[in-house]
Design a protein around this motif. Structure first.
Motif, short mmCIF file in Angstrom:
data_model
loop_
_atom_site.label_atom_id
_atom_site.label_comp_id
_atom_site.label_asym_id
_atom_site.label_seq_id
_atom_site.Cartn_x
_atom_site.Cartn_y
_atom_site.Cartn_z
N TYR A 38 32.43 59.19 26.08
CA TYR A 38 33.09 58.28 27.00
C TYR A 38 34.52 58.02 26.55
N HIS A 40 37.00 55.13 26.62
CA HIS A 40 37.11 53.69 26.84
C HIS A 40 38.57 53.28 26.79
N ARG A 42 40.87 49.71 28.76
CA ARG A 42 40.74 48.29 29.09
C ARG A 42 39.36 48.01 29.69
N GLY A 43 38.74 46.93 29.26
CA GLY A 43 37.43 46.56 29.78
C GLY A 43 36.31 47.14 28.94
N GLU A 44 35.08 46.84 29.36
CA GLU A 44 33.93 47.29 28.58
C GLU A 44 33.29 48.56 29.13
N ASN A 45 33.64 48.95 30.34
CA ASN A 45 33.06 50.14 30.94
C ASN A 45 33.93 51.36 30.68
N PRO A 46 33.30 52.53 30.54
CA PRO A 46 34.09 53.74 30.32
C PRO A 46 34.91 54.09 31.57
N HIS A 47 36.04 54.72 31.35
CA HIS A 47 36.92 55.14 32.45
C HIS A 47 36.62 56.57 32.89
#
Length: 138
Positions: A38, A40, A42-47
């Motif tokens: 993944y 990663h 900004r944020g907790e979810n993968p881009h």
């Protein structure tokens, strides 16, 4: 439209390598893996999912007589890991002979040359790990 719902069984598998059909095979496995991870930010979810190198590996499970036939081609100070790269064809052949699927493993090399037998074994089954450089399907 009719279609075949039969699955391939071990009796439908034909393996060929080193110029001959292998009749004393007990199993074969091979796989392609690709590095993925993944990405990663900004944020907790993968881009996204990023990918890298591929690897090709598997194993052949052969009876001792088949392994010894291959070893007979070698010099006394060599083992199966010294064999020059070769191809392995694994064909899935339906009983009616139509719709054959063949996977050709290219530039196969053995990574180990093991032996093991135990008390009360009736035969010696040898698992030979392999690595290879690609797979073609036809």
């Amino acid at each position: 439209m009719a279609f075949n719902t039969k699955e391939f069984a071990w009796s439908n598998v034909e393996i060929a390598m080193l110029g001959r059909s292998i009749t004393k095979a007990r199993g074969v496995s091979y796989k392609v893996t690709k590095e993925k991870e993944y990405l990663h930010a900004r944020g907790e979810n993968p881009h996204s999912i990023q990918s890298g190198n591929k690897a090709y590996e598997g194993q052949l499970v052969l009876l001792q007589s088949e392994v010894e036939a291959m070893a007979a081609q070698l010099q006394p100070d060599e083992d199966l890991t010294d064999l020059e790269p070769f191809s392995v064809s694994v064909s899935y052949v339906p009983k009616n002979g139509t719709g054959v699927i063949t996977h050709t493993l290219e530039n196969v090399e053995f990574t180990e040359d093991p032996r093991e037998i135990n008390q009360n074994d009736k035969f010696q089954e040898i698992t030979l790990p392999i690595m290879f450089l690609g797979r073609k399907t036809r």
